[in-house]
Write a protein that holds these residues in place. Structure first.
Motif, short mmCIF file in Angstrom:
data_model
loop_
_atom_site.label_atom_id
_atom_site.label_comp_id
_atom_site.label_asym_id
_atom_site.label_seq_id
_atom_site.Cartn_x
_atom_site.Cartn_y
_atom_site.Cartn_z
N ASN A 180 27.71 43.19 47.09
CA ASN A 180 28.67 42.64 48.07
C ASN A 180 30.10 42.56 47.53
O ASN A 180 30.93 41.85 48.09
CB ASN A 180 28.23 41.27 48.57
CG ASN A 180 26.90 41.33 49.28
OD1 ASN A 180 26.62 42.28 49.99
ND2 ASN A 180 26.06 40.33 49.07
N THR A 181 30.40 43.27 46.48
CA THR A 181 31.77 43.32 45.95
C THR A 181 32.38 44.64 46.40
O THR A 181 31.82 45.70 46.14
CB THR A 181 31.77 43.19 44.42
OG1 THR A 181 31.05 42.00 44.07
CG2 THR A 181 33.18 43.11 43.87
N MET A 209 32.96 38.57 45.45
CA MET A 209 32.30 39.20 46.59
C MET A 209 33.17 39.15 47.85
O MET A 209 33.92 38.20 48.05
CB MET A 209 30.98 38.49 46.90
CG MET A 209 29.87 38.75 45.94
SD MET A 209 28.40 37.85 46.48
CE MET A 209 27.22 38.41 45.28
N ASN A 210 33.04 40.18 48.66
CA ASN A 210 33.65 40.28 49.99
C ASN A 210 35.17 40.34 50.00
O ASN A 210 35.78 40.18 51.05
CB ASN A 210 33.14 39.15 50.90
CG ASN A 210 31.64 39.20 51.04
OD1 ASN A 210 31.08 40.24 51.35
ND2 ASN A 210 30.99 38.08 50.79
N ARG A 211 35.79 40.56 48.89
CA ARG A 211 37.26 40.69 48.88
C ARG A 211 37.61 42.17 49.00
O ARG A 211 36.93 43.02 48.45
CB ARG A 211 37.82 40.13 47.58
CG ARG A 211 37.43 38.67 47.42
CD ARG A 211 38.36 37.95 46.58
NE ARG A 211 37.81 36.65 46.23
CZ ARG A 211 38.41 35.83 45.42
NH1 ARG A 211 39.55 36.17 44.86
NH2 ARG A 211 37.87 34.68 45.14
N GLN A 259 28.04 32.75 41.05
CA GLN A 259 27.20 33.54 41.95
C GLN A 259 28.02 34.29 42.98
O GLN A 259 27.73 35.44 43.30
CB GLN A 259 26.19 32.63 42.65
CG GLN A 259 25.10 32.14 41.75
CD GLN A 259 24.23 31.06 42.40
OE1 GLN A 259 24.39 30.76 43.57
NE2 GLN A 259 23.34 30.49 41.61
N VAL A 260 29.06 33.67 43.51
CA VAL A 260 29.89 34.30 44.54
C VAL A 260 30.88 35.27 43.91
O VAL A 260 31.09 36.38 44.41
CB VAL A 260 30.61 33.24 45.40
CG1 VAL A 260 31.59 33.89 46.36
CG2 VAL A 260 29.60 32.38 46.13
N LYS A 306 27.61 27.99 41.33
CA LYS A 306 27.99 28.51 42.66
C LYS A 306 29.15 29.50 42.56
O LYS A 306 29.11 30.58 43.13
CB LYS A 306 28.35 27.36 43.59
CG LYS A 306 28.84 27.82 44.94
CD LYS A 306 28.13 27.12 46.05
CE LYS A 306 28.66 27.53 47.38
NZ LYS A 306 27.79 28.40 48.09
N ALA A 307 30.21 29.13 41.84
CA ALA A 307 31.37 30.02 41.70
C ALA A 307 30.99 31.31 41.00
O ALA A 307 31.45 32.39 41.38
CB ALA A 307 32.50 29.31 40.96
N ARG A 359 36.79 30.78 52.14
CA ARG A 359 36.09 30.41 50.92
C ARG A 359 36.85 29.29 50.23
O ARG A 359 38.06 29.18 50.39
CB ARG A 359 35.89 31.61 50.00
CG ARG A 359 37.16 32.12 49.37
CD ARG A 359 36.93 33.23 48.35
NE ARG A 359 36.29 34.41 48.81
CZ ARG A 359 36.88 35.38 49.49
NH1 ARG A 359 38.11 35.29 49.83
NH2 ARG A 359 36.23 36.45 49.84
#
Length: 151
Positions: free
Chosen positions: A83-84, A56-58, A52-53, A49-50, A25
């Protein structure tokens, strides 16, 4: 030749998924904030964008790290945990950095956690970070005045 290259690329992608290679990322800028006697290193999410993400996924986040979301306008912003993977607490802040409310958020849920009033910022930290340090509603997060405007 093109088909062989495409197959090779597909093989690398599948191998990456099977081996659980972390998703690359873009690095976000890190800013220094403060709460009470505590120093916070917060990744800056001030673009669409930042935001929205987000986180997530960490799978982990160091105890002194977090993410500060900067919104372009004051509003009753809401957060969710789609997705978090790690439990978080979020503090919604007004334009001066005062904590409006703090919400605990469970991983991989889509419940809305909203600001109690018009907020300009949201600071996500590991779950119970605020309560374990006795940081409460009404206290001010230092350093928000140096943050760039949300866009």
């Amino acid at each position: 030749m093109v088909r062989r290259a495409a197959r090779r690329l597909a093989g690398f992608l599948v191998a990456g998924v099977l081996l659980n290679v972390p998703v690359v990322r873009a690095e976000l800028p890190v800013v220094e904030l403060g709460a009470g006697m505590y120093r916070i290193e917060a990744e800056l999410a001030h673009t669409d964008k930042a935001r929205q993400v987000g986180l997530m996924n960490r799978t982990v986040m160091p105890a002194h790290r977090g993410m500060i979301f900067v919104f372009p306008q004051d509003a009753r912003h809401c957060m969710w945990m789609k997705n978090t993977l790690i439990p978080l607490s979020v503090a919604f802040l007004d334009a001066e950095g005062r904590i409006l409310n703090i919400e605990r958020m469970l991983p991989q849920t889509e419940n809305s956690h909203c600001a109690a009033d018009r907020a300009r910022y949201a600071l996500e930290m590991n779950a119970d970070w605020f309560s374990s340090r006795k940081i409460a509603v009404g206290e001010r997060i230092r350093g928000v005045e140096r943050l760039p405007a949300g866009r």
